[in-house]
Design an enzyme around this catalytic site. Structure first.
Site, mmCIF file in Angstrom:
data_model
loop_
_atom_site.group_PDB
_atom_site.id
_atom_site.type_symbol
_atom_site.label_atom_id
_atom_site.label_comp_id
_atom_site.label_asym_id
_atom_site.label_seq_id
_atom_site.Cartn_x
_atom_site.Cartn_y
_atom_site.Cartn_z
ATOM 1 N N CYS A 276 7.453 4.477 -12.125
ATOM 2 C CA CYS A 276 8.645 4.696 -11.296
ATOM 3 C C CYS A 276 9.942 4.404 -12.055
ATOM 4 O O CYS A 276 11.021 4.808 -11.614
ATOM 5 C CB CYS A 276 8.570 3.845 -10.032
ATOM 6 S SG CYS A 276 7.005 4.037 -9.167
ATOM 7 N N HIS B 137 15.191 2.897 -6.587
ATOM 8 C CA HIS B 137 13.891 3.563 -6.438
ATOM 9 C C HIS B 137 13.466 3.543 -4.968
ATOM 10 O O HIS B 137 13.420 2.488 -4.333
ATOM 11 C CB HIS B 137 12.859 2.842 -7.309
ATOM 12 C CG HIS B 137 11.465 3.320 -7.093
ATOM 13 N ND1 HIS B 137 11.162 4.658 -6.951
ATOM 14 C CD2 HIS B 137 10.285 2.652 -6.986
ATOM 15 C CE1 HIS B 137 9.862 4.784 -6.763
ATOM 16 N NE2 HIS B 137 9.305 3.581 -6.771
ATOM 17 N N ASN C 171 7.464 7.798 -1.526
ATOM 18 C CA ASN C 171 7.661 7.306 -2.887
ATOM 19 C C ASN C 171 7.256 8.404 -3.871
ATOM 20 O O ASN C 171 6.075 8.720 -4.001
ATOM 21 C CB ASN C 171 6.799 6.050 -3.082
ATOM 22 C CG ASN C 171 6.937 5.445 -4.461
ATOM 23 O OD1 ASN C 171 7.489 6.053 -5.367
ATOM 24 N ND2 ASN C 171 6.426 4.242 -4.624
HETATM 25 N N1 ACO Z 1 -2.108 1.914 8.619
HETATM 26 C C1 ACO Z 1 -2.557 0.932 9.404
HETATM 27 N N2 ACO Z 1 -2.979 -0.258 8.929
HETATM 28 C C2 ACO Z 1 -2.939 -0.425 7.592
HETATM 29 C C3 ACO Z 1 -2.497 0.570 6.713
HETATM 30 C C4 ACO Z 1 -2.083 1.797 7.269
HETATM 31 N N3 ACO Z 1 -1.619 2.806 6.517
HETATM 32 N N4 ACO Z 1 -2.570 0.095 5.457
HETATM 33 C C5 ACO Z 1 -3.046 -1.142 5.522
HETATM 34 N N5 ACO Z 1 -3.275 -1.475 6.825
HETATM 35 C C6 ACO Z 1 -3.798 -2.707 7.383
HETATM 36 C C7 ACO Z 1 -4.604 -3.501 6.391
HETATM 37 O O1 ACO Z 1 -5.938 -3.058 6.367
HETATM 38 C C8 ACO Z 1 -4.471 -4.893 6.955
HETATM 39 O O2 ACO Z 1 -5.358 -5.037 8.020
HETATM 40 P P1 ACO Z 1 -6.156 -6.423 8.238
HETATM 41 O O3 ACO Z 1 -5.072 -7.441 8.497
HETATM 42 O O4 ACO Z 1 -7.009 -6.126 9.409
HETATM 43 O O5 ACO Z 1 -6.888 -6.672 6.963
HETATM 44 C C9 ACO Z 1 -3.058 -4.916 7.535
HETATM 45 O O6 ACO Z 1 -2.684 -3.533 7.714
HETATM 46 C C10 ACO Z 1 -2.051 -5.590 6.638
HETATM 47 O O7 ACO Z 1 -2.210 -5.066 5.321
HETATM 48 P P2 ACO Z 1 -1.267 -5.518 4.156
HETATM 49 O O8 ACO Z 1 -1.648 -4.776 2.901
HETATM 50 O O9 ACO Z 1 -1.226 -7.011 4.084
HETATM 51 O O10 ACO Z 1 0.114 -4.977 4.705
HETATM 52 P P3 ACO Z 1 1.568 -5.253 4.190
HETATM 53 O O11 ACO Z 1 2.362 -5.788 5.293
HETATM 54 O O12 ACO Z 1 1.561 -5.981 2.885
HETATM 55 O O13 ACO Z 1 2.089 -3.785 3.909
HETATM 56 C C11 ACO Z 1 2.430 -2.243 2.108
HETATM 57 C C12 ACO Z 1 1.412 -2.950 2.979
HETATM 58 C C13 ACO Z 1 3.293 -1.344 2.971
HETATM 59 C C14 ACO Z 1 1.667 -1.376 1.100
HETATM 60 C C15 ACO Z 1 3.282 -3.299 1.390
HETATM 61 O O14 ACO Z 1 2.479 -4.263 0.750
HETATM 62 C C16 ACO Z 1 4.197 -2.688 0.394
HETATM 63 O O15 ACO Z 1 5.131 -2.021 0.730
HETATM 64 N N6 ACO Z 1 3.971 -2.915 -0.924
HETATM 65 C C17 ACO Z 1 4.708 -2.290 -1.960
HETATM 66 C C18 ACO Z 1 3.858 -1.235 -2.502
HETATM 67 C C19 ACO Z 1 4.610 -0.053 -3.011
HETATM 68 O O16 ACO Z 1 5.694 0.287 -2.600
HETATM 69 N N7 ACO Z 1 3.943 0.621 -3.930
HETATM 70 C C20 ACO Z 1 4.419 1.840 -4.440
HETATM 71 C C21 ACO Z 1 4.260 1.910 -5.894
HETATM 72 S S1 ACO Z 1 5.172 0.655 -6.717
HETATM 73 C C22 ACO Z 1 6.750 0.945 -6.471
HETATM 74 O O17 ACO Z 1 7.090 2.080 -6.348
HETATM 75 C C23 ACO Z 1 7.654 -0.180 -6.399
#
Ligand code: ACO
Length: 328
Positions: A114, A255, A285
């Site tokens: 990214c 980004h 993204n």
């Molecule tokens: N829909 C519904 N539930 C979901 C989904 C979904 N799409 N994805 C995960 N869950 C569930 C999980 O299974 C988990 O359930 P559980 O508690 O029963 O185990 C629950 O939601 C919480 O999951 P987490 O992964 O802890 O959720 P979090 O609040 O951390 O959000 C997210 C996840 C949105 C991916 C977050 O961590 C994030 O934004 N991270 C940054 C990642 C990113 O942007 N990556 C892109 C590439 S890097 C960059 O560009 C910077």
């Protein structure tokens, strides 16, 4: 003093949209879950008959047109991508041909996920200030839909396809242009966001294919934490290097990974969200394409005025991250 400047911008986004509601029919998710956690409503998906170079060439052509530079006069093409047309040759060479850029000019890809576009801008700046090349096209392009696991709800809801491009030339007088770039990486964090198979480490074979090792793997929570911390640090590096304060910045073009990441950066850097340009809701993204796509939309919407200070910041797999400061 010779500086480089962005003389024109362009973008190419595939027409097909995939909404959160569409995704909720593919995996166990919902529009509200995705929107609340990421700010994303929809993303665009490239038709299977096309490749990254098709999007990159379209965005590049528009950037040349906006700059008033004939594509035939482009003597260097830098493409930031992790989803190029093929492992080799460089996607930039396909772009050179499709664009009708100068044969014998330079064309290469760089891999900084990214942060790839900002890494490319920094390299282009060095080429232009050193007098090696005159018209440098920097493109960020991704077709992430081809490497996403469409059965993994924790990653497939985040990404989209697209391309953004800038045509950079020399600015010999005046105050406008690229003021600084800062590039960083931390190779101790390679495995929190990566595509393990398909290279020399884990070549493609039936076993890796069955284990889906050729698709994106991510520890979302870890990425989130490092993204906020390091995009903030790189923004401060840009401010300090130029003797500027948060109030001096007209627009942050960050980004577009996730609205909450940008809100975290906004709070820590002290620049309100009203001065962050946002399009993550419509594109998701798009990795290296996200910053130049957002810049192109900001220009198109006439948000940016002559003399405005623009702060760019991005982070992605590697981890690699970067910032840039531009006086428009
Ligand atoms: N829909 C519904 N539930 C979901 C989904 C979904 N799409 N994805 C995960 N869950 C569930 C999980 O299974 C988990 O359930 P559980 O508690 O029963 O185990 C629950 O939601 C919480 O999951 P987490 O992964 O802890 O959720 P979090 O609040 O951390 O959000 C997210 C996840 C949105 C991916 C977050 O961590 C994030 O934004 N991270 C940054 C990642 C990113 O942007 N990556 C892109 C590439 S890097 C960059 O560009 C910077």
């Amino acid at each position: 003093m010779t500086r480089s400047r962005i003389a024109g911008t362009g973008r190419a986004v595939p027409p097909r949209k995939l909404t959160n509601d569409d995704l909720s029919k593919m995996v166990d998710t919902s529009d509200s879950w995705i929107f609340e956690r990421t700010g994303i409503r929809e993303r665009h998906i490239l038709d299977s008959s096309l490749a990254a170079s098709d999007l990159a060439a379209e965005a590049g052509r528009k950037a040349c047109l906006a700059a008033g530079v004939d594509p035939a006069a482009v003597d260097c093409i830098i493409v930031g991508t992790v989803t190029g047309d093929c492992p080799f040759p460089a996607t930039a060479t396909f772009v050179q041909k499709k664009l009708g850029a100068k044969p014998g000019g330079c064309a290469f890809d760089l891999s900084a996920a990214c942060a790839g576009f900002l890494y490319g801008v920094s390299i282009a700046d060095g080429f232009i200030r050193g007098g090696q090349f005159k018209n440098v096209l920097v493109v960020g392009v991704e077709v992430l839909s081809r490497i996403v696991d469409w059965t993994d709800r924790s990653t497939c809801v985040l990404f989209g396809d697209g391309a953004g491009a800038v045509l950079m030339t020399a600015e010999r007088e005046g105050r406008r242009g690229l003021l600084s770039t800062h590039l960083f990486a931390d190779g101790s964090l390679t495995e929190i966001l990566w595509q393990p198979a398909g290279g020399s480490r884990e070549p493609m074979n039936a076993e890796n294919l069955a284990a889906k090792r050729h698709l994106v793997k991510m520890n979302g929570r870890e990425v989130y934490k490092h993204a906020v911390r390091n995009m903030t640090a790189s923004a401060f590096a840009a401010l300090e290097a130029n003797g500027l304060k948060a109030d001096d910045v007209a627009w942050v073009v960050g980004h577009q990974a996730n609205l909450r990441i940008l809100e975290g950066v906004s709070e820590r850097v002290g620049i309100p969200m009203e001065r962050f340009f946002l399009n993550v809701d419509r594109y998701g993204n798009t990795s290296s394409a996200s910053v130049p796509t957002a810049l192109d939309e900001a220009i198109e919407q006439k948000k940016v005025r002559d003399g405005d200070l623009l702060l760019f910041t991005a982070l992605g797999g590697g981890l690699a991250w970067a910032s840039a400061m531009v006086r428009w």
